[in-house]
Design a protein around this motif. Structure first.
Motif, mmCIF file in Angstrom:
data_model
loop_
_atom_site.group_PDB
_atom_site.id
_atom_site.type_symbol
_atom_site.label_atom_id
_atom_site.label_comp_id
_atom_site.label_asym_id
_atom_site.label_seq_id
_atom_site.Cartn_x
_atom_site.Cartn_y
_atom_site.Cartn_z
ATOM 1 N N PHE A 411 0.843 -1.196 0.000
ATOM 2 C CA PHE A 411 0.000 0.000 0.000
ATOM 3 C C PHE A 411 0.883 1.251 0.000
ATOM 4 C CE2 PHE A 411 -2.297 -3.282 2.537
ATOM 5 C CZ PHE A 411 -3.301 -3.565 1.610
ATOM 6 N N PRO A 412 1.615 1.489 -1.086
ATOM 7 C CA PRO A 412 2.605 2.581 -1.084
ATOM 8 C C PRO A 412 1.991 3.970 -0.931
ATOM 9 C CG PRO A 412 2.355 1.650 -3.286
ATOM 10 C CD PRO A 412 1.626 0.739 -2.354
ATOM 11 N N GLN A 413 0.854 4.216 -1.562
ATOM 12 C CA GLN A 413 0.264 5.555 -1.470
ATOM 13 C C GLN A 413 -0.254 5.821 -0.064
ATOM 14 O OE1 GLN A 413 0.321 8.063 -3.832
ATOM 15 N NE2 GLN A 413 -0.303 9.216 -2.013
ATOM 16 N N GLU A 414 -0.870 4.809 0.527
ATOM 17 C CA GLU A 414 -1.390 4.985 1.885
ATOM 18 C C GLU A 414 -0.250 5.245 2.869
ATOM 19 O OE1 GLU A 414 -4.560 3.125 -0.422
ATOM 20 O OE2 GLU A 414 -2.424 2.718 -0.225
ATOM 21 N N TYR A 415 0.867 4.516 2.686
ATOM 22 C CA TYR A 415 2.002 4.741 3.584
ATOM 23 C C TYR A 415 2.619 6.121 3.351
ATOM 24 C CZ TYR A 415 6.237 3.983 6.265
ATOM 25 O OH TYR A 415 7.253 4.111 7.188
ATOM 26 N N LYS A 416 2.644 6.563 2.119
ATOM 27 C CA LYS A 416 3.149 7.908 1.819
ATOM 28 C C LYS A 416 2.269 8.964 2.499
ATOM 29 C CE LYS A 416 4.177 11.007 -2.072
ATOM 30 N NZ LYS A 416 4.131 11.150 -3.559
ATOM 31 N N ASN A 417 0.959 8.753 2.445
ATOM 32 C CA ASN A 417 0.044 9.666 3.137
ATOM 33 C C ASN A 417 0.324 9.686 4.635
ATOM 34 O OD1 ASN A 417 -1.255 10.181 0.708
ATOM 35 N ND2 ASN A 417 -2.874 8.684 1.077
ATOM 36 N N PHE A 418 0.538 8.498 5.201
ATOM 37 C CA PHE A 418 0.806 8.404 6.637
ATOM 38 C C PHE A 418 2.036 9.233 7.014
ATOM 39 C CE2 PHE A 418 3.321 6.350 9.951
ATOM 40 C CZ PHE A 418 2.454 6.467 11.035
#
Length: 647
Positions: A411-418
């Motif tokens: 989940f790269p985008q979600e982790y980037k958001n985090f």
């Protein structure tokens, strides 16, 4: 005041002009001399010489080999300790044996042993029983036979990815600010951030007073006012079973669940609330701590037998994680014994926490686990809390996430958001939304059939839970972008609890404010005395002894100057406005008599009517009340911090 009136009053405070504007958290130095004067090193917890004769690994309890080697043949009598209610246990039939004992009826067992050379030992042991039924997780794997050819390759890749469900392991401490965690648990902090890659939230802010106001929104997504009435002192109060706990959502997906909290006499859901009728999770350490009270006289402080009670929780959690390896697990631990009453004692656990985390890592138990280390709030009662920085730190507890590498890749985008949200204003409501989001991500779009269409906001899952329009957008998942200009009003935080407002110190003898300060101080004691009026035969009325300090809330200048958008698309702001502030917000620290109670409160002052008003929920007790409230403990526990007993 009714629950609806309380909610209306709270939301009026949240919507106030002073609560708007981009959050700017204060700079709070770790090494502030005013704070460091209260810190000192402590020794490790000493539970006496020797160790408990019997220990358990997963479901098997046995005599330690070193005991058998030094004491000869050992025969033990094992008696299951079984939960009867939140406050009582019952016992199974004793089983006498020289062989290991398999836990089946309970996770906990009372043990009496005798060796062939006449030595005896009595104590308790804990493990993970064998007999808990495991729900089969729903199958969310794609059906390759019905997929179009162009989607098959992507589906096959998904099937080869790591286990579809990540474990969630949460470990919380009572009364530990972000700074206090770093000061008192420096090696644990270093291990979390450097070895496990944890990210510490720099803008995590509480939304109310004490543990329940922190954990109820985190675990349910709602405030206590929005949930069914569960306070003990009200007739018709329902059990906390009615609360929509997040572990129920995980359980429906086939997770094994565990909720563990020490200090049963101060339990989050049992001090003021009715507690659970049914055991709330698969494995529940409270039962062990309830029975441990009977060993208190024979044990050293912070010990159960020969074991420090924080190690009890750590070992129990390790056994749980090992027992269900291969099955998704959700654990919520909350420990208060070392940190609730002391700003220093939690330092005794630093080495043990490193060893525990290192053991989990070496056993590969964190490879598919989202690890959350946290606290409910900063210290509320220690002397450090009387300082201005201590007041601010109370509102900024420690909160961290460590995601496994596979989650970051999946989940790269979600982790980037985090990562982008690390320093942004966040709350317990957002943590709940994040846990819901984790569920939704893992169920690949099929989760709606299980979650009844629930979204990540605090939309009620049942018709009997009502929330206001203002509350509907208060929760944002940390895996989604959180606005950089988020205000405390946006996040549903009242001004009294918001750490990112602009409070200006006042001189107590300043003629411009002297009269207002006196009115504000009297408003505080009036609010307290109204709350205790029904118990006046027990609780003495309080009077102001002195005011220690006062602050005035200065609204963000841009909030007052904003007039309207100066272009039709809303990109440009007209900053020529001159907003008239009709109400001012003050914070005071006062000392009352009798008893020398030390209180801090936010007070609203109307510049047109010249009236000062204080909500009871905006009053914090800063020093310990001890036995001053002994007459009210059981009758009305919500009055403990404001009642000075006449007797």
């Amino acid at each position: 005041m009714s629950l609806s009136r309380k909610s209306e009053t709270m939301e009026r405070s949240i919507r106030s002009a002073v609560n708007r504007g981009e959050c700017r958290h204060p700079h709070l130095p770790l090494d502030n001399p005013d704070i460091m004067a209260f810190y000192r090193p402590v020794e490790k917890i000493n539970c006496g010489d020797g160790f408990d004769w019997v220990t358990c690994e997963k479901s098997i309890c046995f005599v330690r080999p070193e005991i058998a080697a030094s004491h000869g043949e050992v025969t033990c009598s094992y008696t299951d300790i079984i939960r009867k209610s939140e406050y009582w246990v019952r016992f199974g039939r004793p089983v006498r044996s020289k062989e290991p004992y398999i836990l089946q009826a309970s996770d906990f067992v009372d043990v009496t042993c005798r060796s062939s050379i006449g030595k005896t030992w009595t104590g308790m042991a804990h493990g993970i029983r064998d007999t808990v039924p495991r729900l089969l997780a729903p199958n969310f794997a794609p059906n390759l036979a019905v997929l179009p050819p162009e989607a098959v390759a992507q589906a096959q890749k998904q099937l080869q990815s790591p286990a579809s469900f990540y474990n969630v392991l949460m470990f919380g401490f009572d009364s530990l600010s972000r700074n206090a965690f770093i000061r008192k648990l420096p090696e644990t902090y270093k291990f979390l951030t450097q070895q496990l890659g944890a990210t510490v939230l720099k803008g995590y802010n509480i939304v109310g007073d004490a543990t329940s106001k922190a954990l109820i929104p985190l675990l349910t997504g709602f405030t206590e006012l929005e949930l069914p009435e569960a306070r003990k002192r009200f007739s018709g109060a329902v059990s906390v079973d009615s609360y929509p706990m997040i572990w129920k959502d995980f359980e429906r997906l086939g997770y094994m669940t565990s909720f563990n909290e020490d200090m049963p006499e101060w339990g989050t859901f049992t001090l003021r609330l009715t507690g659970f009728d049914q055991q709330p999770v698969d494995h529940y350490l409270r039962t062990y701590y309830v029975q441990a009270r009977n060993m208190a006289e024979a044990s050293e402080r912070n010990c159960i037998g020969q074991e420090p009670d924080h190690l009890t929780m750590l070992k129990y959690t390790t056994n749980f994680m090992l027992k269900y390896r291969g099955t998704p697990r959700f654990v919520f631990n909350f420990h208060g014994g070392l940190s609730h009453d002391s700003i220093n004692l939690v330092g005794a656990a630093d080495d043990d926490l490193i060893k525990w985390l290192g053991h989990l890592k070496n056993m590969s138990l964190l490879d598919d686990t989202i690890l959350i280390m946290m606290a409910d709030h900063g210290n509320r009662f220690a002397k450090v809390r009387a300082t201005l920085q201590g007041k601010q730190e109370e509102r900024l507890p420690f909160f961290s996430f460590a995601f496994p590498d596979s989650f970051k890749l999946r989940f790269p985008q979600e982790y980037k958001n985090f990562l982008m949200n690390e320093a942004r204003l966040t709350t317990p409501f957002d943590i709940h939304a994040t846990l819901k989001h984790i569920i939704k991500l893992q169920t690949a779009g099929e989760e709606d059939q299980l979650m009844e269409g629930d979204d990540l906001k605090t939309a009620p899952t049942t018709s009997h839970i009502h929330i206001s329009e203002l509350a509907r957008d208060r929760a944002v998942s940390l895996l989604d972008p959180i606005p950089a200009n988020r205000s405390c009003a946006d996040a549903y935080i009242e001004p009294h609890w918001c750490a990112c407002l602009n409070w200006i110190p006042l001189q107590l003898n300043d003629s411009r404010y002297e009269g207002i300060i006196l009115k504000a101080a009297q408003s505080i004691v009036n609010s307290i005395n109204r709350a205790t009026a029904e118990q006046r035969q027990l609780c003495a009325p309080l009077e102001i002894l002195r005011v220690n300090w006062a602050l005035i809330l200065q609204p963000h200048e841009e909030v007052l100057r904003f007039n309207k958008n100066s272009d039709m698309d809303g990109f440009l702001a007209d900053m020529t406005g001159k907003t008239l502030v009709k109400e001012e917000m003050y914070q005071l620290q006062v000392v009352t008599q009798p008893g020398g109670g030390l209180y801090e409160a936010s007070v609203s002052y109307n510049r047109q009517t010249f009236n000062a008003t204080t909500k009871l929920t905006d009053i914090s007790r800063v020093n310990k009340y001890g036995n001053q409230a002994r007459c009210i403990y059981d009758r009305d526990p919500e009055l403990r911090k404001i009642c000075y007993c006449r007797d």
